[in-house]
Design an enzyme around this catalytic site. Structure first.
Site, PDB file in Angstrom:
ATOM      1  N   ASN A  77       3.491  -7.493  -4.277  1.00  0.00           N
ATOM      2  CA  ASN A  77       2.807  -6.392  -4.973  1.00  0.00           C
ATOM      3  C   ASN A  77       3.640  -5.130  -4.863  1.00  0.00           C
ATOM      4  O   ASN A  77       4.392  -4.957  -3.900  1.00  0.00           O
ATOM      5  CB  ASN A  77       1.431  -6.141  -4.339  1.00  0.00           C
ATOM      6  CG  ASN A  77       0.638  -5.072  -5.071  1.00  0.00           C
ATOM      7  OD1 ASN A  77       0.642  -5.031  -6.308  1.00  0.00           O
ATOM      8  ND2 ASN A  77      -0.019  -4.190  -4.335  1.00  0.00           N
ATOM      9  N   HIS A 136       3.186  -0.936  -4.851  1.00  0.00           N
ATOM     10  CA  HIS A 136       2.133   0.065  -4.653  1.00  0.00           C
ATOM     11  C   HIS A 136       2.753   1.464  -4.682  1.00  0.00           C
ATOM     12  O   HIS A 136       3.786   1.692  -4.049  1.00  0.00           O
ATOM     13  CB  HIS A 136       1.437  -0.187  -3.304  1.00  0.00           C
ATOM     14  CG  HIS A 136       0.291   0.734  -3.066  1.00  0.00           C
ATOM     15  ND1 HIS A 136      -0.926   0.592  -3.708  1.00  0.00           N
ATOM     16  CD2 HIS A 136       0.180   1.841  -2.294  1.00  0.00           C
ATOM     17  CE1 HIS A 136      -1.739   1.565  -3.323  1.00  0.00           C
ATOM     18  NE2 HIS A 136      -1.091   2.336  -2.463  1.00  0.00           N
ATOM     19  N   SER A 167       6.227   1.246  -2.527  1.00  0.00           N
ATOM     20  CA  SER A 167       6.470   0.150  -1.580  1.00  0.00           C
ATOM     21  C   SER A 167       6.264  -1.191  -2.268  1.00  0.00           C
ATOM     22  O   SER A 167       5.326  -1.349  -3.054  1.00  0.00           O
ATOM     23  CB  SER A 167       5.463   0.198  -0.414  1.00  0.00           C
ATOM     24  OG  SER A 167       5.387   1.470   0.171  1.00  0.00           O
ATOM     25  N   ASP A 222      -3.614  -3.943   0.035  1.00  0.00           N
ATOM     26  CA  ASP A 222      -2.323  -3.261   0.205  1.00  0.00           C
ATOM     27  C   ASP A 222      -1.817  -3.383   1.642  1.00  0.00           C
ATOM     28  O   ASP A 222      -1.182  -2.454   2.167  1.00  0.00           O
ATOM     29  CB  ASP A 222      -2.429  -1.776  -0.207  1.00  0.00           C
ATOM     30  CG  ASP A 222      -2.853  -1.619  -1.662  1.00  0.00           C
ATOM     31  OD1 ASP A 222      -2.410  -2.428  -2.498  1.00  0.00           O
ATOM     32  OD2 ASP A 222      -3.621  -0.690  -1.958  1.00  0.00           O
TER      33      ASP A 222
HETATM   34  C1  GRF Z   1       2.295   1.094 -10.692  1.00  0.00           C
HETATM   35  O1  GRF Z   1       2.262   2.416 -10.303  1.00  0.00           O
HETATM   36  C2  GRF Z   1       2.198   0.191  -9.500  1.00  0.00           C
HETATM   37  O2  GRF Z   1       2.700   0.762  -8.344  1.00  0.00           O
HETATM   38  C3  GRF Z   1       0.701   0.003  -9.348  1.00  0.00           C
HETATM   39  O3  GRF Z   1       0.203  -0.005 -10.657  1.00  0.00           O
HETATM   40  C4  GRF Z   1       1.083   0.704 -11.518  1.00  0.00           C
HETATM   41  C5  GRF Z   1       1.418  -0.208 -12.647  1.00  0.00           C
HETATM   42  O4  GRF Z   1       2.059   0.448 -13.683  1.00  0.00           O
HETATM   43  N1  GRF Z   1       0.420  -1.186  -8.611  1.00  0.00           N
HETATM   44  P1  GRF Z   1       2.666  -0.401 -14.882  1.00  0.00           P
HETATM   45  O5  GRF Z   1       1.532  -1.195 -15.491  1.00  0.00           O
HETATM   46  O6  GRF Z   1       3.742  -1.266 -14.318  1.00  0.00           O
HETATM   47  O7  GRF Z   1       3.188   0.618 -15.842  1.00  0.00           O
END
Ligand code: GRF
Length: 212
Positions: free
Chosen positions: A106, A108, A135, A144
């Site tokens: 994932n 984050h 991260s 997370d």
């Molecule tokens: C990103 O900021 C990621 O860190 C979080 O969700 C957002 C996804 O953005 N998990 P995208 O759909 O890749 O534009």
């Protein structure tokens, strides 16, 4: 490495991964992009790149349990070696995390373990932090919470606002997510008994990349 990507929204991280596959930086076989929202913009990006898309209409399931069970079955039928969570906005149930343990990554938008959950950029500004970033971590059943693999760090300026730090965070996300994926299929990175290993040793602290 056979991979699937789970998204809910715009899919800009997915796009960065697709771009890196197309230029030959990432050697993965991204077979499907799955979304819990059939109209997610990220699905259009996947289609454009010739990747199979699966839009699951979350609202057509009786309850969350039924939806989660369907998703787990769907992913199991693909049997991916890697599950890339890329802006997938639902919490995965424990059964899913256990079944695919070590295969789920994932990204984050914070320097975990700080700011788990939502609204990370606003919380960082409210707390007047000097440093922010993103991260990539292995996923376990805790939100997370799995071992952190790599982070992107940048300094916050006094003129920054949520939009500007979001942009800086995303720039870093696009860089570090592909690096983590590459390390995984190159087998520099692995996951055993809840811990991350890098080049044969336990990864006690994440690898850090600084804004250039
Ligand atoms: C990103 O900021 C990621 O860190 C979080 O969700 C957002 C996804 O953005 N998990 P995208 O759909 O890749 O534009």
């Amino acid at each position: 490495m056979k991979a699937v990507c789970l998204i809910s929204g715009t899919g800009t991280n997915l796009q960065a991964i697709i771009n890196n596959i197309e230029i030959g930086y990432l050697n993965i076989d991204l077979v499907s992009v799955i979304s819990d929202k059939p109209n997610a913009e990220g699905l259009k990006r996947a289609k454009k790149a010739g990747i199979k898309t699966i839009g699951i209409d979350f609202t057509s399931y009786a309850d969350r349990f039924e939806y989660d069970a369907f998703l787990e079955k769907k992913v199991a039928s693909i049997d991916p070696e890697l599950i890339i969570l890329s802006g997938y906005m639902k919490i995965l149930p424990t059964s899913f995390c256990k079944r695919f343990s070590g295969r789920i990554l994932n990204i984050h938008p914070s320097l975990l373990p700080k700011y788990k959950g939502l609204n990370t950029h606003q919380r960082v500004l409210d707390n007047k932090d000097d440093i922010h970033g993103a991260s990539v971590h292995f996923v376990n059943a805790e939100l997370d919470g799995g071992p952190i693999i790599i982070q992107y760090h940048f300094k916050i300026n006094e003129n920054d606002n949520t939009d500007s730090i979001k942009k800086k965070t995303q720039k870093g996300e696009y860089l570090i997510y592909s690096k983590a994926i590459k390390w995984l299929y190159e087998k520099r990175l692995s996951f055993e008994l809840g811990k991350a290993f890098f080049d044969g040793s336990e990864l006690k602290n994440p690898k850090i990349f600084f804004e250039d």
